[in-house]
Design a protein around this motif. Structure first.
Motif, PDB file in Angstrom:
ATOM      1  N   GLU A 164       0.829  -1.208   0.000  1.00 18.43           N
ATOM      2  CA  GLU A 164       0.000   0.000   0.000  1.00 18.43           C
ATOM      3  C   GLU A 164       0.860   1.254   0.000  1.00 18.43           C
ATOM      4  O   GLU A 164       1.939   1.286   0.583  1.00 18.43           O
ATOM      5  CB  GLU A 164      -0.906   0.013   1.237  1.00 18.43           C
ATOM      6  N   PRO A 165       0.352   2.327  -0.629  1.00 18.66           N
ATOM      7  CA  PRO A 165       1.103   3.586  -0.634  1.00 18.66           C
ATOM      8  C   PRO A 165       0.939   4.318   0.693  1.00 18.66           C
ATOM      9  O   PRO A 165      -0.077   4.169   1.377  1.00 18.66           O
ATOM     10  CB  PRO A 165       0.456   4.377  -1.770  1.00 18.66           C
ATOM     11  N   VAL A 166       1.953   5.105   1.030  1.00 17.29           N
ATOM     12  CA  VAL A 166       1.926   5.866   2.275  1.00 17.29           C
ATOM     13  C   VAL A 166       2.681   7.176   2.067  1.00 17.29           C
ATOM     14  O   VAL A 166       3.702   7.201   1.376  1.00 17.29           O
ATOM     15  CB  VAL A 166       2.556   5.040   3.429  1.00 17.29           C
ATOM     16  N   ALA A 167       2.147   8.247   2.630  1.00 22.37           N
ATOM     17  CA  ALA A 167       2.888   9.502   2.697  1.00 22.37           C
ATOM     18  C   ALA A 167       3.356   9.675   4.131  1.00 22.37           C
ATOM     19  O   ALA A 167       2.640   9.306   5.075  1.00 22.37           O
ATOM     20  CB  ALA A 167       2.007  10.675   2.279  1.00 22.37           C
ATOM     21  N   LEU A 168       4.546  10.216   4.286  1.00 18.38           N
ATOM     22  CA  LEU A 168       5.080  10.418   5.634  1.00 18.38           C
ATOM     23  C   LEU A 168       6.111  11.538   5.590  1.00 18.38           C
ATOM     24  O   LEU A 168       6.500  11.991   4.510  1.00 18.38           O
ATOM     25  CB  LEU A 168       5.680   9.121   6.177  1.00 18.38           C
ATOM     26  N   VAL A 169       6.515  11.987   6.767  1.00 20.56           N
ATOM     27  CA  VAL A 169       7.575  12.995   6.837  1.00 20.56           C
ATOM     28  C   VAL A 169       8.899  12.257   6.934  1.00 20.56           C
ATOM     29  O   VAL A 169       9.151  11.550   7.906  1.00 20.56           O
ATOM     30  CB  VAL A 169       7.380  13.925   8.047  1.00 20.56           C
TER      31      VAL A 169
END
Lengths: 250, 250, 250
Positions: free
Chosen positions: B213-218
């Motif tokens: 699954e795709p994820v956005a994070l810092v």
């Protein structure tokens, strides 16, 4: 006093600057250390390849060496961060089996490392493992760096199995840069190896066959390898990692 | 006294022996130096990739470190050769923006270096920058090595822009070895990121989503990244360097 | 006393851990040594590429440096293992021409090294060359390490030939990471080069032509190179290693 040695084994490549950041942290914490690249070319997140590379070399370094092993698909999750003392060497890395060679040897001491406040959740190499490696290089004992960790998951080497008919069934653990197939079979010269539809006598070295011919031999770590002299066995034989290899008595 | 540290960041690869030549020059001029490879795998002539790698790491090294940065498509032309002192670190490299992280920080001192007689017109890394790096490592002050250079061209980080609707428009600055998309957006967890037709909540780490699954994070440098857990986001999402990324309020 | 310098030049890549094993052996034998990677990215078994890389750099290092050169398709065969002292530098490697730059220079001293009992028949880098390199780094004289070897096979640089019509016929010896074609022709600016159907004046540097245009120049090792400014000459011109290149008078 000899400068402490800190080695690095990662899957970061070098182009992105992640390894460079770790080296900066290491040399800031341990300015006299000799920082040694083992490899940064482990395929991304390939814990098994890293374990094999570490198995080859960790005891070749002098006692007191600190090995930093960061192939860490679970970074930021609940997986533990470990520091290990084993056979006089010190190692740090995630608890995902990558440190197995040291965990399986002798009477390893293992602690789980705390994650410092402010550490990135995606780069423990820089914020957890490198700072601890500097402290180990400076002589701090493993036991002072974390809490004992009795439940370490240890992923062992896939073992070969002896069958009733006297053969031993193993597999190709890795394909090296030369296309050589490295197995988990131990042998002495004299037996024969079945792989990819071929039966190969176990020889001493590549030069024991003609160029372009396949050869089985006992490789430099004591395991059976299949090679093509002056060629690439994986490509020519169409055999890769995980393929079954059988050792027949001599 | 600790040995001086000299780092190398180039687009030379290592196979051709150019890096080896530079190391020989550095160790001839500064025999006690610790020479550290940051990377030689910057894509050929990719000044922006080199700038990003340098930005990550240059301040992680201890004060006094000398960084040699040679990604230099204009070698032999009228572009200046620079030596810089910034935040206690010393840097040498061409005046093409590659040194921007240090030029933009604090009160940088900059001089233009003379090209010695007999220097190759195609390899200033060996004949201009390495000799100067050795002298800096030996303690010579930057000001003694060249003439003040008030007109340095500084290429700045591409900045994100806040729009009237409250969103921030940024872009993918680089794709790392894992296929993670590193942007120029800063964010805290809580917002959402629009990229490649997806809307992704900003999470804490890769393990906050399921594999695949795709994820956005810092990310570890404070900028928003888009990743696929146990996968390659650039490949799966079909998104690359320069692609537009939008940050929406949380 | 300055720490001894030991360099490594191999075709091992780094991913498999072979280089790591060698570094462990070197630092166990010579704990104060500075171990320097020249390259491990020589194409597998490409003795000529290794010879060229070595030629570029071996004399750039200070006297006393030990160069370990392991590109060794004949490992385990009857080929000799050599230690060489030449121009104040020390070298170890197989007798297959890879050490030619040092063997051809000055009054080289050459000995053939014994293979210790128990050495792997497939990894002399670890079991023959690294241990000897440690001893050389510790100051042992070359003559004490083996028997004089008067019959060394020396593979020389492919030489250019002057023809009756005044032209000089050479070839492309290697293609570097930038796609530049490095030849065995020596020239001064002023002549012209015929390659791949083009006639190119010999210029001073890449920036002497527009981006995308081909240029011939005298490269940093004194040999004629053909490049495309901001491009890849090998790819664009369709010219590779071994291609004929002709130098015409100016």
């Amino acid at each position: 006093v000899t400068a402490p040695i800190i080695t690095l084994l990662t899957d970061f490549g070098t182009a992105d600057g992640y390894v460079a950041e770790m080296k900066g942290v290491l040399l800031s914490g341990a300015p006299t250390a000799t920082v040694v690249d083992l490899t940064h070319e482990i395929p991304p997140q390939d814990v098994e390849a890293a374990r094999l590379a570490l198995a080859r070399c960790w005891r070749r370094f002098p006692p007191g060496t600190v090995h930093v092993v960061v192939v860490d698909p679970g970074v930021g999750s609940a997986r533990a961060a470990l520091a290990v003392e084993s056979a006089g060497r010190l190692l740090v890395g995630p608890d995902n089996g990558v440190l197995s060679p040291a965990l399986l040897a002798g009477d390893a001491t293992v602690v789980a490392l705390p994650v410092p406040p402010g550490a990135s959740a995606t780069f423990h190499g820089r914020d957890v493992f490198a700072p601890v490696a500097s402290r180990l290089a400076a002589g701090e004992p493993v036991a002072s760096l974390g809490a004992p960790w009795p439940t370490a998951i240890v992923r062992r080497t896939p073992e070969a199995h002896r069958l009733l008919d006297g053969t031993v069934q193993g597999q190709v653990l890795t394909v090296d840069r030369f296309g050589n197939l490295v197995t988990n079979l131990t042998a002495r010269t004299g037996g024969a190896v079945l792989v990819g539809g071929l039966r190969l006598a176990v020889r001493r070295t590549y030069a024991d066959v003609h160029e372009g011919e396949p050869v089985a031999l006992v490789g430099s770590s004591g395991f059976v390898e299949i090679a093509i002299r002056a060629g690439n066995a994986a490509y020519v034989l169409g055999v890769g990692r995980g393929a079954r290899v059988v050792l027949a008595p001599g």
